[in-house]
Design a protein around this motif. Sequence first.
Motif, PDB file in Angstrom:
ATOM      1  N   TYR A   1      33.453 -15.217 -43.734  1.00 31.10           N
ATOM      2  CA  TYR A   1      34.270 -14.022 -43.914  1.00 31.10           C
ATOM      3  C   TYR A   1      34.444 -13.371 -42.549  1.00 31.10           C
ATOM      4  CZ  TYR A   1      33.969 -14.375 -48.942  1.00 31.10           C
ATOM      5  OH  TYR A   1      34.103 -14.784 -50.234  1.00 31.10           O
ATOM      6  N   PRO A   2      35.289 -12.340 -42.458  1.00 33.05           N
ATOM      7  CA  PRO A   2      35.537 -11.735 -41.140  1.00 33.05           C
ATOM      8  C   PRO A   2      34.267 -11.348 -40.387  1.00 33.05           C
ATOM      9  CG  PRO A   2      37.041 -10.785 -42.683  1.00 33.05           C
ATOM     10  CD  PRO A   2      36.200 -11.760 -43.444  1.00 33.05           C
ATOM     11  N   VAL A   3      34.302 -11.624 -39.104  1.00 32.09           N
ATOM     12  CA  VAL A   3      33.220 -11.200 -38.224  1.00 32.09           C
ATOM     13  C   VAL A   3      33.568  -9.803 -37.731  1.00 32.09           C
ATOM     14  CG1 VAL A   3      32.115 -11.625 -36.011  1.00 32.09           C
ATOM     15  CG2 VAL A   3      32.666 -13.525 -37.509  1.00 32.09           C
ATOM     16  N   SER A   4      32.737  -8.838 -38.068  1.00 34.60           N
ATOM     17  CA  SER A   4      33.086  -7.474 -37.690  1.00 34.60           C
ATOM     18  C   SER A   4      32.478  -7.069 -36.364  1.00 34.60           C
ATOM     19  CB  SER A   4      32.611  -6.503 -38.766  1.00 34.60           C
ATOM     20  OG  SER A   4      31.236  -6.708 -38.973  1.00 34.60           O
ATOM     21  N   SER A   5      31.406  -7.752 -35.951  1.00 28.33           N
ATOM     22  CA  SER A   5      30.737  -7.297 -34.745  1.00 28.33           C
ATOM     23  C   SER A   5      30.096  -8.480 -34.045  1.00 28.33           C
ATOM     24  CB  SER A   5      29.684  -6.270 -35.156  1.00 28.33           C
ATOM     25  OG  SER A   5      28.779  -6.077 -34.134  1.00 28.33           O
ATOM     26  N   ALA A   6      30.306  -8.622 -32.759  1.00 32.28           N
ATOM     27  CA  ALA A   6      29.687  -9.694 -31.979  1.00 32.28           C
ATOM     28  C   ALA A   6      29.159  -9.074 -30.698  1.00 32.28           C
ATOM     29  CB  ALA A   6      30.713 -10.775 -31.654  1.00 32.28           C
ATOM     30  N   ILE A   7      27.852  -9.183 -30.487  1.00 34.61           N
ATOM     31  CA  ILE A   7      27.263  -8.567 -29.290  1.00 34.61           C
ATOM     32  C   ILE A   7      26.362  -9.580 -28.594  1.00 34.61           C
ATOM     33  CG2 ILE A   7      27.309  -6.179 -30.076  1.00 34.61           C
ATOM     34  CD1 ILE A   7      24.444  -6.463 -30.920  1.00 34.61           C
ATOM     35  N   TRP A   8      26.230  -9.420 -27.297  1.00 30.55           N
ATOM     36  CA  TRP A   8      25.334 -10.254 -26.517  1.00 30.55           C
ATOM     37  C   TRP A   8      23.915  -9.713 -26.639  1.00 30.55           C
ATOM     38  CZ3 TRP A   8      26.704 -14.745 -24.643  1.00 30.55           C
ATOM     39  CH2 TRP A   8      28.026 -14.982 -24.262  1.00 30.55           C
ATOM     40  N   TYR A   9      22.970 -10.624 -26.510  1.00 26.81           N
ATOM     41  CA  TYR A   9      21.583 -10.204 -26.344  1.00 26.81           C
ATOM     42  C   TYR A   9      21.521  -9.483 -24.993  1.00 26.81           C
ATOM     43  CZ  TYR A   9      16.503 -10.934 -25.966  1.00 26.81           C
ATOM     44  OH  TYR A   9      15.170 -10.770 -25.837  1.00 26.81           O
TER      45      TYR A   9
ATOM     46  N   ARG B   1      28.654  -2.976 -38.343  1.00 26.12           N
ATOM     47  CA  ARG B   1      28.379  -2.986 -36.912  1.00 26.12           C
ATOM     48  C   ARG B   1      26.921  -3.310 -36.644  1.00 26.12           C
ATOM     49  NH1 ARG B   1      31.476  -2.342 -32.697  1.00 26.12           N
ATOM     50  NH2 ARG B   1      33.222  -2.145 -34.058  1.00 26.12           N
ATOM     51  N   THR B   2      26.698  -4.008 -35.521  1.00 27.05           N
ATOM     52  CA  THR B   2      25.327  -4.292 -35.092  1.00 27.05           C
ATOM     53  C   THR B   2      25.186  -3.797 -33.667  1.00 27.05           C
ATOM     54  OG1 THR B   2      26.045  -6.451 -34.327  1.00 27.05           O
ATOM     55  CG2 THR B   2      25.031  -6.365 -36.497  1.00 27.05           C
ATOM     56  N   ALA B   3      23.968  -3.439 -33.310  1.00 26.32           N
ATOM     57  CA  ALA B   3      23.759  -2.981 -31.931  1.00 26.32           C
ATOM     58  C   ALA B   3      22.343  -3.284 -31.502  1.00 26.32           C
ATOM     59  CB  ALA B   3      24.017  -1.474 -31.829  1.00 26.32           C
ATOM     60  N   MET B   4      22.203  -3.590 -30.227  1.00 30.38           N
ATOM     61  CA  MET B   4      20.860  -3.772 -29.661  1.00 30.38           C
ATOM     62  C   MET B   4      20.753  -2.865 -28.461  1.00 30.38           C
ATOM     63  SD  MET B   4      19.735  -7.717 -29.667  1.00 30.38           S
ATOM     64  CE  MET B   4      18.069  -7.289 -29.266  1.00 30.38           C
ATOM     65  N   SER B   5      19.557  -2.356 -28.226  1.00 27.43           N
ATOM     66  CA  SER B   5      19.409  -1.420 -27.129  1.00 27.43           C
ATOM     67  C   SER B   5      19.315  -2.154 -25.805  1.00 27.43           C
ATOM     68  CB  SER B   5      18.141  -0.595 -27.351  1.00 27.43           C
ATOM     69  OG  SER B   5      17.895   0.198 -26.232  1.00 27.43           O
ATOM     70  N   SER B   6      20.095  -1.713 -24.822  1.00 24.44           N
ATOM     71  CA  SER B   6      20.055  -2.388 -23.525  1.00 24.44           C
ATOM     72  C   SER B   6      18.867  -1.909 -22.699  1.00 24.44           C
ATOM     73  CB  SER B   6      21.352  -2.122 -22.764  1.00 24.44           C
ATOM     74  OG  SER B   6      21.613  -0.755 -22.762  1.00 24.44           O
ATOM     75  N   LEU B   7      18.203  -0.835 -23.145  1.00 22.52           N
ATOM     76  CA  LEU B   7      17.059  -0.327 -22.386  1.00 22.52           C
ATOM     77  C   LEU B   7      15.745  -0.834 -22.927  1.00 22.52           C
ATOM     78  CD1 LEU B   7      17.890   3.446 -22.480  1.00 22.52           C
ATOM     79  CD2 LEU B   7      18.313   1.961 -20.580  1.00 22.52           C
ATOM     80  N   ALA B   8      15.798  -1.554 -24.033  1.00 19.60           N
ATOM     81  CA  ALA B   8      14.551  -1.831 -24.745  1.00 19.60           C
ATOM     82  C   ALA B   8      13.633  -2.737 -23.951  1.00 19.60           C
ATOM     83  CB  ALA B   8      14.866  -2.476 -26.080  1.00 19.60           C
ATOM     84  N   ARG B   9      12.407  -2.310 -23.783  1.00 12.62           N
ATOM     85  CA  ARG B   9      11.403  -3.146 -23.102  1.00 12.62           C
ATOM     86  C   ARG B   9      10.291  -3.537 -24.040  1.00 12.62           C
ATOM     87  NH1 ARG B   9      14.623  -4.271 -20.565  1.00 12.62           N
ATOM     88  NH2 ARG B   9      15.379  -3.468 -18.591  1.00 12.62           N
ATOM     89  N   SER B  10      10.164  -2.822 -25.145  1.00  8.25           N
ATOM     90  CA  SER B  10       9.045  -3.137 -26.030  1.00  8.25           C
ATOM     91  C   SER B  10       9.483  -3.531 -27.425  1.00  8.25           C
ATOM     92  CB  SER B  10       8.110  -1.940 -26.125  1.00  8.25           C
ATOM     93  OG  SER B  10       8.858  -0.777 -26.266  1.00  8.25           O
ATOM     94  N   HIS B  11      10.783  -3.568 -27.656  1.00  8.88           N
ATOM     95  CA  HIS B  11      11.179  -4.037 -28.979  1.00  8.88           C
ATOM     96  C   HIS B  11      12.452  -4.847 -28.848  1.00  8.88           C
ATOM     97  CE1 HIS B  11      14.640  -1.312 -29.593  1.00  8.88           C
ATOM     98  NE2 HIS B  11      13.925  -0.373 -29.036  1.00  8.88           N
ATOM     99  N   MET B  12      12.704  -5.664 -29.877  1.00  8.86           N
ATOM    100  CA  MET B  12      13.910  -6.509 -29.885  1.00  8.86           C
ATOM    101  C   MET B  12      14.589  -6.292 -31.207  1.00  8.86           C
ATOM    102  SD  MET B  12      13.369 -10.242 -28.600  1.00  8.86           S
ATOM    103  CE  MET B  12      11.757 -10.779 -28.294  1.00  8.86           C
TER     104      MET B  12
END
Lengths: 443, 279
Positions: A104-112, A150-161
Amino acid sequence: MWKEIREREFGKLRPNLFTSSVSKHRLSSIQLSNSKEIISSHRASINSLQVDLTEGRYLLAGASDATVAVYDVQRASDYEGGGLIAKHKSVLLINKQHEHGHKYPVSSAIWYPIDTGLFITGSYDHHINVWDTNTTQVVMNFKMPGKVYRTAMSSLARSHMLIAAGTEDVQVRLCDIASGAFSHTLSGHRDGVMSLEWSTSSEWVLITGGCDGAIRFWDIRRAGCFRVLDQSHSQFGRRPPLLVRPSTNKKSSSAGQSSCAKVRAPHKKLNGNALKSQVKTAKQRLHPGMISSLDRATGHYGVITGLKVTDDGMYLLSAGSDSRLRLWDIESGCNTLVNFETTRLQSSKSIQMALSQDSALAFVPCMTTAKAFDMWSGQTRWTFRGHYENINCCWYNALDQELYTAGNDRQILVWSPSKLNFDEVDEWRNGQAAVTDQDNWSD
Amino acid sequence: MNKRIPELETSSSRKRPRDKCSEPESEPESEDAVDNPNSLSLEEDLRFNDTLLALRMMRAQFPQLEKVSVQPFVLRSQLYSSVKDRTQVDRDLESLRRDRVLRIFKLNTGQDDHAIMFLDDYMNQIDRVVKRMEEKKQSDLMVFEWFKANIIQSKLDTSIGHQELCSLLSLEGGKVKEDHISQLINAGLLIRQLIDQHMYWFSIPNIGSVLKGLAQGRKELLSFLNRRKYKEIALATLEKKRLRLSPLDMRFHLRDLIGSGHLKTLRTPTGLIVRVAKD
């Protein structure tokens, strides 16, 4: 230009100032690029764009025909027109035929955020896939209770993924790549969550915008959200005044905060309305961190379709389906009352906005055009007209001062600074490929 | 620019609804004590801002309505059409609202429509409604007094929650019953919110037919322009036209549509033309 380089050499001009003046100058001449073109491999509207944060080289796009493609924006795949037009084809393409691809449609694509070895896609088929870029295989899969918006990952994260996922379900889920399970859920919204962003100043703070119009700030280490933005709380100017006078505005209008709920308890005897018993039992049952779910303040009169935090972590730009853009001061939680002249913003899908490097300009997709607004006064600087249908997403590449926009017309357009005149004439006269690192006097 | 006290100013040129007050900065004006010897304080005469000036002017230009008696109000989009800097308009409105000079109401025509009314006008409107209810021999009109005394002075927002409403009304000492709230709703002062049953919008009484006229007039004007071949018309020709479905005049609708971005005006050698804006 040479004069400025000389001054930098002598120390009269600071390097940072030089860099920012060059990028501002280039940014001010942005137009539809006549030397660079991205050949889109998608057959349906493109919903999400992101350039990787480490190198600024690979553009990841997700579209409604379940395709995900990666384009190299710095190196062209071939040249046309006597070497003047660079064509960029997709380096990687995943479509429905892939055995683990989305259907089905991809609504969000983000890089690690750490490197380009992984990317994460979220789709309307209720799944979030984590892909290995080099082998194009799904490494991990998370099933959500509803369509993933939507999906999001924090670009500052040092202790979590953690991947934060906003779906049509009222709860925001955090998925952990390290363990492959959900770490926790955040409840408080009363409708689906269409937009979410991690804060750029703290790795623990997540900002979500829901279909109920509320913008909530969550500290993922605690229960409940610690702030709900209310559009009636406003301040004049970028920051609140230093001398704080007790303003009648703030105190009288907060209906759901815990202190006010407690103060009203003795008044209940006078009222005699049916709500009394309900609120009392609700107070007794709720965990103190969950009292924020009673707060019904809204940031917009409609669905929150887009959020963007400035790089310094001080301001938040939000777009709503009431066709308004609001700029919020994160520290004080107030609306700065900057009026962005938008006639209409699309309300059915979420939009992705972009900010220029020093946050002076905001690029916002407004129906079929992308507009660049001055952040502090709200005036429209430029309008980028080129798409045939609505634009869904845009991304600003600060390294090259280029803007990429994509939308329902299945095209990804590149808006780049115009080349200097003498460069173009030179190339045309030589008739050679415009490979930039070839010296004029090499044989 | 002609410096006159705004109440005395009657604008004779309807032809340029956009060009008034288009300077972006607010300027302190030199006071002219001869013009208005009744001014309460010199401070009011010395400092104006563009927004207040535009508000007073548009209030004076509010069309006369025969069938309904409504005090003049101004739409937010109309202010945007006259004053160039919209951020400044928003900020000025916010500070005027906090100083209790005016009140802002959210309207149900469209997503982000707001009506601005001066506080005195709003009080007059409430008094008229109360007087009419008295004529119909309805008793127990205390709730309106409580409303005026407590809520209007203290609650400056566009909406209010049920809890807060009851607690503020009962500060006067009386016990607030459901009937009181129904009276307020019937008079048109409060409207229940559709999305949330415990919240109410503040509203202007007797404004229903005017809002219907507003919505229909907008549609009529836009469809009239859209039907034309080039979707534009000279302002001089448009002025003479009367809208069939709306009791409000053409100037009101033009300002509203220009401010909300549906129409735009262009200068041509023959004057101004009005065109439908495509994004």
